[in-house]
Scaffold this active site. Sequence first.
Site, PDB file in Angstrom:
ATOM      1  N   THR A  11     -42.665 -19.624  74.366  1.00 46.16           N
ATOM      2  CA  THR A  11     -41.800 -18.972  73.366  1.00 46.16           C
ATOM      3  C   THR A  11     -40.674 -18.172  74.036  1.00 46.16           C
ATOM      4  O   THR A  11     -39.903 -17.503  73.367  1.00 46.16           O
ATOM      5  CB  THR A  11     -42.641 -17.984  72.506  1.00 46.16           C
ATOM      6  N   GLY A  15     -38.986 -21.918  77.641  1.00 52.80           N
ATOM      7  CA  GLY A  15     -39.913 -22.602  76.720  1.00 52.80           C
ATOM      8  C   GLY A  15     -39.239 -22.963  75.412  1.00 52.80           C
ATOM      9  O   GLY A  15     -39.357 -24.089  74.921  1.00 52.80           O
ATOM     10  N   TYR A 138     -42.779 -10.653  93.372  1.00 52.92           N
ATOM     11  CA  TYR A 138     -42.557 -11.880  92.593  1.00 52.92           C
ATOM     12  C   TYR A 138     -42.443 -13.079  93.531  1.00 52.92           C
ATOM     13  O   TYR A 138     -43.007 -14.143  93.277  1.00 52.92           O
ATOM     14  CB  TYR A 138     -41.273 -11.704  91.791  1.00 52.92           C
ATOM     15  N   CYS A 166     -32.248 -22.060  89.679  1.00 51.71           N
ATOM     16  CA  CYS A 166     -31.410 -20.917  90.051  1.00 51.71           C
ATOM     17  C   CYS A 166     -31.480 -19.939  88.865  1.00 51.71           C
ATOM     18  O   CYS A 166     -32.345 -20.074  87.997  1.00 51.71           O
ATOM     19  CB  CYS A 166     -29.980 -21.378  90.306  1.00 51.71           C
ATOM     20  N   ARG A 189     -25.490  -4.644  76.813  1.00 54.30           N
ATOM     21  CA  ARG A 189     -24.757  -3.400  77.055  1.00 54.30           C
ATOM     22  C   ARG A 189     -23.344  -3.467  76.510  1.00 54.30           C
ATOM     23  O   ARG A 189     -22.825  -2.499  75.943  1.00 54.30           O
ATOM     24  CB  ARG A 189     -24.756  -3.071  78.549  1.00 54.30           C
ATOM     25  N   ASP A 280     -26.922  -3.986  94.510  1.00 59.44           N
ATOM     26  CA  ASP A 280     -26.394  -5.345  94.364  1.00 59.44           C
ATOM     27  C   ASP A 280     -27.492  -6.398  94.469  1.00 59.44           C
ATOM     28  O   ASP A 280     -27.338  -7.529  94.071  1.00 59.44           O
ATOM     29  CB  ASP A 280     -25.371  -5.635  95.476  1.00 59.44           C
TER      30      ASP A 280
HETATM   31  O1  GFB Z   1     -30.231 -11.301  87.229  1.00 60.40           O
HETATM   32  P1  GFB Z   1     -30.340 -10.169  88.168  1.00 60.40           P
HETATM   33  O2  GFB Z   1     -30.881  -8.875  87.639  1.00 60.40           O
HETATM   34  O3  GFB Z   1     -31.275 -10.517  89.387  1.00 60.40           O
HETATM   35  O4  GFB Z   1     -28.877  -9.937  88.795  1.00 60.40           O
HETATM   36  P2  GFB Z   1     -31.023 -11.268  90.780  1.00 60.40           P
HETATM   37  C1  GFB Z   1     -28.647  -8.789  89.536  1.00 60.40           C
HETATM   38  C2  GFB Z   1     -27.195  -8.719  89.990  1.00 60.40           C
HETATM   39  O5  GFB Z   1     -26.341  -8.472  88.840  1.00 60.40           O
HETATM   40  C3  GFB Z   1     -27.033  -7.541  90.913  1.00 60.40           C
HETATM   41  C4  GFB Z   1     -25.741  -7.179  88.973  1.00 60.40           C
HETATM   42  O6  GFB Z   1     -25.971  -7.806  91.799  1.00 60.40           O
HETATM   43  C5  GFB Z   1     -26.661  -6.427  89.940  1.00 60.40           C
HETATM   44  O7  GFB Z   1     -25.941  -5.382  90.590  1.00 60.40           O
HETATM   45  N1  GFB Z   1     -25.665  -6.569  87.624  1.00 60.40           N
HETATM   46  C6  GFB Z   1     -24.537  -6.086  87.066  1.00 60.40           C
HETATM   47  C7  GFB Z   1     -26.676  -6.444  86.748  1.00 60.40           C
HETATM   48  N2  GFB Z   1     -24.788  -5.596  85.836  1.00 60.40           N
HETATM   49  C8  GFB Z   1     -26.128  -5.824  85.601  1.00 60.40           C
HETATM   50  C9  GFB Z   1     -26.979  -5.588  84.485  1.00 60.40           C
HETATM   51  O8  GFB Z   1     -26.582  -5.056  83.416  1.00 60.40           O
HETATM   52  N3  GFB Z   1     -28.285  -5.970  84.600  1.00 60.40           N
HETATM   53  C10 GFB Z   1     -28.766  -6.571  85.746  1.00 60.40           C
HETATM   54  N4  GFB Z   1     -30.064  -6.965  85.780  1.00 60.40           N
HETATM   55  N5  GFB Z   1     -27.981  -6.814  86.846  1.00 60.40           N
HETATM   56  C11 GFB Z   1     -33.492 -11.867  90.329  1.00 60.40           C
HETATM   57  C12 GFB Z   1     -34.856 -11.605  90.932  1.00 60.40           C
HETATM   58  O9  GFB Z   1     -32.519 -11.487  91.276  1.00 60.40           O
HETATM   59  O10 GFB Z   1     -33.300 -13.234  90.090  1.00 60.40           O
HETATM   60  C13 GFB Z   1     -35.919 -12.081  89.989  1.00 60.40           C
HETATM   61  O11 GFB Z   1     -34.988 -10.212  91.209  1.00 60.40           O
HETATM   62  C14 GFB Z   1     -35.631 -13.445  89.412  1.00 60.40           C
HETATM   63  O12 GFB Z   1     -37.148 -12.104  90.704  1.00 60.40           O
HETATM   64  C15 GFB Z   1     -34.176 -13.676  89.075  1.00 60.40           C
HETATM   65  O13 GFB Z   1     -36.095 -14.440  90.243  1.00 60.40           O
HETATM   66  C16 GFB Z   1     -33.879 -15.148  88.823  1.00 60.40           C
HETATM   67  O14 GFB Z   1     -30.372 -12.578  90.566  1.00 60.40           O
HETATM   68  O15 GFB Z   1     -30.376 -10.334  91.722  1.00 60.40           O
END
Ligand code: GFB
Length: 326
Positions: A11, A15, A138, A166, A189, A280
């Site tokens: 869900t 999925g 993870y 990816c 946001r 980052d």
């Molecule tokens: O998708 P995300 O959180 O994970 O992306 P990753 C993080 C990147 O986006 C960082 C920037 O460079 C953050 O600084 N960013 C900018 C934000 N604004 C935001 C926001 O509002 N929210 C978030 N979350 N990030 C993940 C892994 O890495 O990739 C997980 O930690 C998972 O385990 C996922 O596998 C696919 O791509 O960095």
Amino acid sequence: MSTRILVTGGTGLVGSAIKYVVETTEKRGDETWFFVGSKEGNLTDLQSTRELFDKYKPNKVIHLAAMVGGLFHNMKNNLDFLRQNMLINDNILLVCHEFNVEKVVSCLSTCIFPDKTTYPIDETMIHNGLPHDSNFGYSYAKRLIDVLNRGYFEQHNRLFTSIVPCNIYGPNDNFSPTASHVIPGMIQRLYNLINDSTTNTPQEERVFTVYGTGKPLRQFIYSHDLAKLAIWTLREYDSVSPIILSVDEEDEVTIEFVARSIAKAFDFKGRIEFDTTKADGQYKKTASNKKLRSYQPDFQFTKFEDAIKHTVDWYLQSKSQNAIRE
Ligand code: GFB
């Protein structure tokens, strides 16, 4: 005789995309699909997992259920990500073996590859070094799926394999402010900024803050494209070795480009700024889809801007119906 296919995590983001695709373009009369979510059974508990399989008696399984989250959620909860996902994955694969499931496709992620590596990353490199600190929990839990798959193949000749997507985005994602990935996080946001009625600041003077520098690079796959490729993997890909399901290397984009694409989809007229006090995470994790292309040379990925617009439009419509997972 219909093939019974069980999708765990059925869900969620991927999925629900698989459900949409198998009920439309990829429909087959000789397959019966069951999509189960976390409410149907606690997969960290072996007995509960067995009861779920006893109910559905699947011949094949796509295993998506996991504790997932974005960069910031991982950084704060690495032990939980490690233990919850280890429990789920060990229970699912053990019960698939006990119930004689003929094929299992589990889900890894390109973020589990070694942090210090050469690029592009390919399937042979999964265990060649430490994962990025931000999501070591993870990463190790997901890498163990590949190790378990090898064990079940060598000891029991089981065809348990895995896909390595990816970054994924699309309708029905998790939009929670604390746990979400970057695209749903930004959508949620920016929506709140635009609809903030506590301020009289004109729209064009409002400032949308992107976390981090905006410089990191990511490959993003639209959930409906991943769904088609996951279904193909279940039906046609018969190797235990993982296969990366990613857009092409040249389709890698910066986080800044993602922010500007989302702002365009909202027709946001304000400014975009970067909060460099926020992490980052990995700078890049460029993955090669060469192996996929050797099977699917002509697969067409949805254009990034089109998929972002579709996701934002879905979000706006669902928000108005109060149907968002936050
Ligand atoms: O998708 P995300 O959180 O994970 O992306 P990753 C993080 C990147 O986006 C960082 C920037 O460079 C953050 O600084 N960013 C900018 C934000 N604004 C935001 C926001 O509002 N929210 C978030 N979350 N990030 C993940 C892994 O890495 O990739 C997980 O930690 C998972 O385990 C996922 O596998 C696919 O791509 O960095």
